[in-house]
Design a protein around this motif. Sequence first.
Motif, short mmCIF file in Angstrom:
data_model
loop_
_atom_site.label_atom_id
_atom_site.label_comp_id
_atom_site.label_asym_id
_atom_site.label_seq_id
_atom_site.Cartn_x
_atom_site.Cartn_y
_atom_site.Cartn_z
N ALA A 38 43.54 64.62 38.56
CA ALA A 38 43.66 63.48 39.46
C ALA A 38 45.13 63.16 39.69
O ALA A 38 46.00 63.51 38.89
CB ALA A 38 42.94 62.26 38.88
N LEU A 39 45.42 62.46 40.77
CA LEU A 39 46.79 62.12 41.12
C LEU A 39 47.38 61.09 40.16
O LEU A 39 46.65 60.31 39.54
CB LEU A 39 46.85 61.58 42.55
N GLY A 40 48.71 61.08 40.06
CA GLY A 40 49.40 60.11 39.24
C GLY A 40 49.05 58.68 39.63
O GLY A 40 48.86 58.39 40.81
N GLN A 41 48.97 57.80 38.61
CA GLN A 41 48.65 56.38 38.74
C GLN A 41 47.17 56.12 38.95
O GLN A 41 46.77 54.95 39.08
CB GLN A 41 49.44 55.70 39.88
N SER A 42 46.34 57.12 38.99
CA SER A 42 44.91 56.88 39.19
C SER A 42 44.22 56.68 37.84
O SER A 42 44.47 57.41 36.89
CB SER A 42 44.26 58.03 39.96
N ALA A 43 43.38 55.66 37.76
CA ALA A 43 42.69 55.31 36.53
C ALA A 43 41.27 54.86 36.85
O ALA A 43 40.93 54.58 38.00
CB ALA A 43 43.44 54.22 35.77
N LEU A 44 40.46 54.78 35.80
CA LEU A 44 39.06 54.41 35.96
C LEU A 44 38.75 53.20 35.10
O LEU A 44 39.23 53.08 33.96
CB LEU A 44 38.15 55.57 35.54
N LEU A 45 37.94 52.29 35.61
CA LEU A 45 37.42 51.15 34.87
C LEU A 45 35.93 51.38 34.68
O LEU A 45 35.17 51.45 35.65
CB LEU A 45 37.67 49.84 35.63
N LEU A 46 35.51 51.52 33.43
CA LEU A 46 34.11 51.79 33.11
C LEU A 46 33.56 50.58 32.36
O LEU A 46 34.25 50.00 31.51
CB LEU A 46 33.99 53.04 32.24
N ALA A 47 32.35 50.19 32.66
CA ALA A 47 31.76 49.02 32.03
C ALA A 47 30.31 49.27 31.68
O ALA A 47 29.60 50.01 32.38
CB ALA A 47 31.88 47.80 32.93
N GLY A 48 29.86 48.62 30.60
CA GLY A 48 28.48 48.70 30.19
C GLY A 48 27.66 47.56 30.78
O GLY A 48 28.04 46.94 31.78
N GLU A 49 26.57 47.24 30.12
CA GLU A 49 25.64 46.26 30.66
C GLU A 49 26.15 44.82 30.53
O GLU A 49 25.59 43.90 31.13
CB GLU A 49 24.30 46.39 29.95
N ALA A 50 27.21 44.61 29.74
CA ALA A 50 27.70 43.25 29.52
C ALA A 50 28.31 42.65 30.78
O ALA A 50 28.39 41.42 30.90
CB ALA A 50 28.72 43.24 28.39
N PHE A 51 28.74 43.51 31.71
CA PHE A 51 29.39 43.02 32.91
C PHE A 51 28.73 43.68 34.13
O PHE A 51 28.62 44.91 34.18
CB PHE A 51 30.89 43.32 32.90
N SER A 52 28.36 42.88 35.09
CA SER A 52 27.75 43.41 36.31
C SER A 52 28.84 43.89 37.26
O SER A 52 30.03 43.57 37.09
CB SER A 52 26.92 42.33 36.99
N GLN A 53 28.44 44.64 38.27
CA GLN A 53 29.40 45.08 39.29
C GLN A 53 30.02 43.87 39.99
O GLN A 53 31.21 43.88 40.32
CB GLN A 53 28.69 45.97 40.31
N GLU A 54 29.24 42.82 40.18
CA GLU A 54 29.77 41.61 40.82
C GLU A 54 30.84 40.96 39.95
O GLU A 54 31.87 40.50 40.46
CB GLU A 54 28.63 40.62 41.09
N ASP A 55 30.60 40.93 38.63
CA ASP A 55 31.60 40.37 37.71
C ASP A 55 32.90 41.16 37.79
O ASP A 55 33.99 40.59 37.82
CB ASP A 55 31.08 40.40 36.27
N LEU A 56 32.78 42.47 37.80
CA LEU A 56 33.97 43.31 37.82
C LEU A 56 34.74 43.15 39.12
O LEU A 56 35.98 43.09 39.13
CB LEU A 56 33.58 44.78 37.61
N ARG A 57 34.03 43.09 40.24
CA ARG A 57 34.70 42.91 41.52
C ARG A 57 35.42 41.56 41.58
O ARG A 57 36.53 41.45 42.10
CB ARG A 57 33.70 43.02 42.66
N TRP A 58 34.76 40.54 41.03
CA TRP A 58 35.40 39.21 41.01
C TRP A 58 36.68 39.24 40.18
O TRP A 58 37.72 38.72 40.59
CB TRP A 58 34.42 38.18 40.45
N ALA A 59 36.60 39.85 38.98
CA ALA A 59 37.78 39.90 38.11
C ALA A 59 38.89 40.74 38.75
O ALA A 59 40.07 40.38 38.70
CB ALA A 59 37.39 40.47 36.75
N ALA A 60 38.51 41.86 39.35
CA ALA A 60 39.51 42.71 39.99
C ALA A 60 40.18 42.00 41.16
O ALA A 60 41.36 42.21 41.44
CB ALA A 60 38.88 44.02 40.46
N GLY A 61 39.40 41.13 41.82
CA GLY A 61 39.97 40.41 42.94
C GLY A 61 41.06 39.44 42.55
O GLY A 61 41.92 39.07 43.36
N LEU A 62 41.07 39.01 41.27
CA LEU A 62 42.12 38.10 40.80
C LEU A 62 43.47 38.80 40.70
O LEU A 62 44.52 38.19 40.89
CB LEU A 62 41.75 37.53 39.43
#
Length: 257
Positions: A38-62
């Motif tokens: 993968a290209l430089g600076q690219s990373a992945l955020l992986l989450a289990g059941e404790a956080f929904s996709q909506e929660d993650l999008r909200w947090a990332a939006g901050l």
Amino acid sequence: GARLVVDAAHGAHLPFLGNRELAAADVVVTSAHKTLPALGQSALLLAGEAFSQEDLRWAAGLWGSSSPSYVLMAALDGARAVLAGEGGAAYRRAAEETAGLRRDYPSLGGDLPLDPTRFVLRTEDGFAAQASLQSAGVWPEMADRGHVVFILTCADAGEDFTGLRRALNLLPRRTPAPCLPPPPPPAGEMTLRRALFSPRQALPLAQAAGQIAAQSIAPYPPGIPVVAPGERIEKKTIAYFEQIGYNMLEDVQVVCL
């Protein structure tokens, strides 16, 4: 009730080698560019059941940019496709080759390495070995006084391993000195927060005996602090740095008392 968040910077490839330990975490941040195609600076955020996709999008939006790089996101998707296909098998072949290197050359890691594709060569002079390898067309990840570090990946093919072995065979076969264990943890004199925010000055490490560190001093590899902020830099700690080949002229930040 606590949440487990893991910084798996160098572990993006481990799930493709059968390691499922990251599944125990609630959130994992892993640097795809370190060990995946993968290209430089690219990373992945992986989450289990404790956080929904909506929660993650909200947090990332901050904190996230309103103008993300679609080039990087496309590269991540491409890397995922490679690893889901032929890349996974290529990584397993790299792990097999790495196990052979550990068996045939003086190495660290033993039979149960933390990373099946990391090969750490033990040698009398890591910098000289690195120069010899580079002259043979092999570029290691890094070297210090007694080691040379190689990171094998799914991008390495059979001729790469053949060339690596050919270059390693040119190195002197001398028994390396045993690895020195780190000294006992130094005395803590103040809290980490106070040390980080206190007035400070820079001193060469060789002249810092008795001072309180205002930074972490962490030889790499493995990048684990030998001295943490707020701990006193002792003579025996400086002697250890000198023995392992750490740069004694490098300035370190110490607290002004």
